[in-house]
Design a protein around this motif. Structure first.
Motif, PDB file in Angstrom:
ATOM      1  N   MET A   1       5.604   7.513   4.046  1.00  0.00           N
ATOM      2  CA  MET A   1       6.029   8.354   2.859  1.00  0.00           C
ATOM      3  C   MET A   1       7.096   7.392   1.621  1.00  0.00           C
ATOM      4  N   PHE A   2       7.624   6.489   2.284  1.00  0.00           N
ATOM      5  CA  PHE A   2       8.174   5.681   1.319  1.00  0.00           C
ATOM      6  C   PHE A   2       7.282   4.409   0.904  1.00  0.00           C
ATOM      7  N   GLY A   3       6.257   3.762   0.905  1.00  0.00           N
ATOM      8  CA  GLY A   3       5.272   2.888   0.743  1.00  0.00           C
ATOM      9  C   GLY A   3       5.652   1.792   1.727  1.00  0.00           C
ATOM     10  N   ASP A   4       5.895   0.560   1.285  1.00  0.00           N
ATOM     11  CA  ASP A   4       5.858  -0.752   2.348  1.00  0.00           C
ATOM     12  C   ASP A   4       7.579  -1.652   2.142  1.00  0.00           C
ATOM     13  N   TYR A   5       8.412  -0.978   2.070  1.00  0.00           N
ATOM     14  CA  TYR A   5       9.687  -1.199   1.836  1.00  0.00           C
ATOM     15  C   TYR A   5       9.202  -2.597   1.405  1.00  0.00           C
ATOM     16  N   GLU A   6       8.892  -2.443  -0.106  1.00  0.00           N
ATOM     17  CA  GLU A   6       9.096  -3.668  -1.310  1.00  0.00           C
ATOM     18  C   GLU A   6      10.333  -3.364  -1.712  1.00  0.00           C
ATOM     19  N   ARG A   9      12.268  -7.046  -0.223  1.00  0.00           N
ATOM     20  CA  ARG A   9      11.265  -8.489  -1.265  1.00  0.00           C
ATOM     21  C   ARG A   9      12.161  -8.497  -2.655  1.00  0.00           C
ATOM     22  N   GLU A  10      12.313  -9.757  -2.431  1.00  0.00           N
ATOM     23  CA  GLU A  10      12.509 -10.747  -4.072  1.00  0.00           C
ATOM     24  C   GLU A  10      11.439  -9.990  -5.035  1.00  0.00           C
ATOM     25  N   VAL A  11      11.044  -8.856  -4.732  1.00  0.00           N
ATOM     26  CA  VAL A  11       9.673  -8.673  -6.171  1.00  0.00           C
ATOM     27  C   VAL A  11      10.112  -7.470  -7.503  1.00  0.00           C
ATOM     28  N   VAL A  12       9.666  -7.436  -8.158  1.00  0.00           N
ATOM     29  CA  VAL A  12      10.001  -6.350  -8.978  1.00  0.00           C
ATOM     30  C   VAL A  12       9.603  -5.181  -8.345  1.00  0.00           C
ATOM     31  N   GLN A  13       9.784  -4.150  -8.268  1.00  0.00           N
ATOM     32  CA  GLN A  13      10.157  -2.819  -7.400  1.00  0.00           C
ATOM     33  C   GLN A  13       8.772  -1.999  -8.341  1.00  0.00           C
TER      34      GLN A  13
END
Length: 99
Positions: A1-6, A9-13
């Protein structure tokens, strides 16, 4: 439901969730919590939650869940303040989803 917990991580959401989706999910969580608590008894609160690795009572699990939710609310509040300069109103104002 909420994706991969991005967001961990230190990435642009990349994932963006519509307000209507979040409000629907919040209502689902409230309904589930109400249903679970409604069937608890003093006897069931004293029992173990059913996880071998968790050596506490069901009552303590509920308290931990409340604290866990408060932790995430604080994280969200901080992110909103730092990223967009928006404060979250204090308890008792604007928390029922009126806006």
């Amino acid at each position: 439901m909420f994706g991969d917990y991005e967001e961990l991580r230190e990435v642009v959401q990349q994932a963006v969730y519509e307000k209507s989706f979040i409000k629907t999910y919040l209502q689902h969580c409230r309904d589930k919590a109400s249903a679970v608590i409604a069937v608890e008894t003093s006897e069931s609160f004293d029992k173990r939650p059913g996880f071998d690795w968790l050596q506490i009572s069901r009552a303590e699990v509920h308290v931990r869940n409340i604290r866990h939710t408060q932790h995430h609310a604080a994280q969200l509040s901080l992110r909103l303040r730092l990223d967009v300069g928006q404060d979250i109103p204090w308890v008792g104002t604007g928390w029922r989803g009126d806006s």
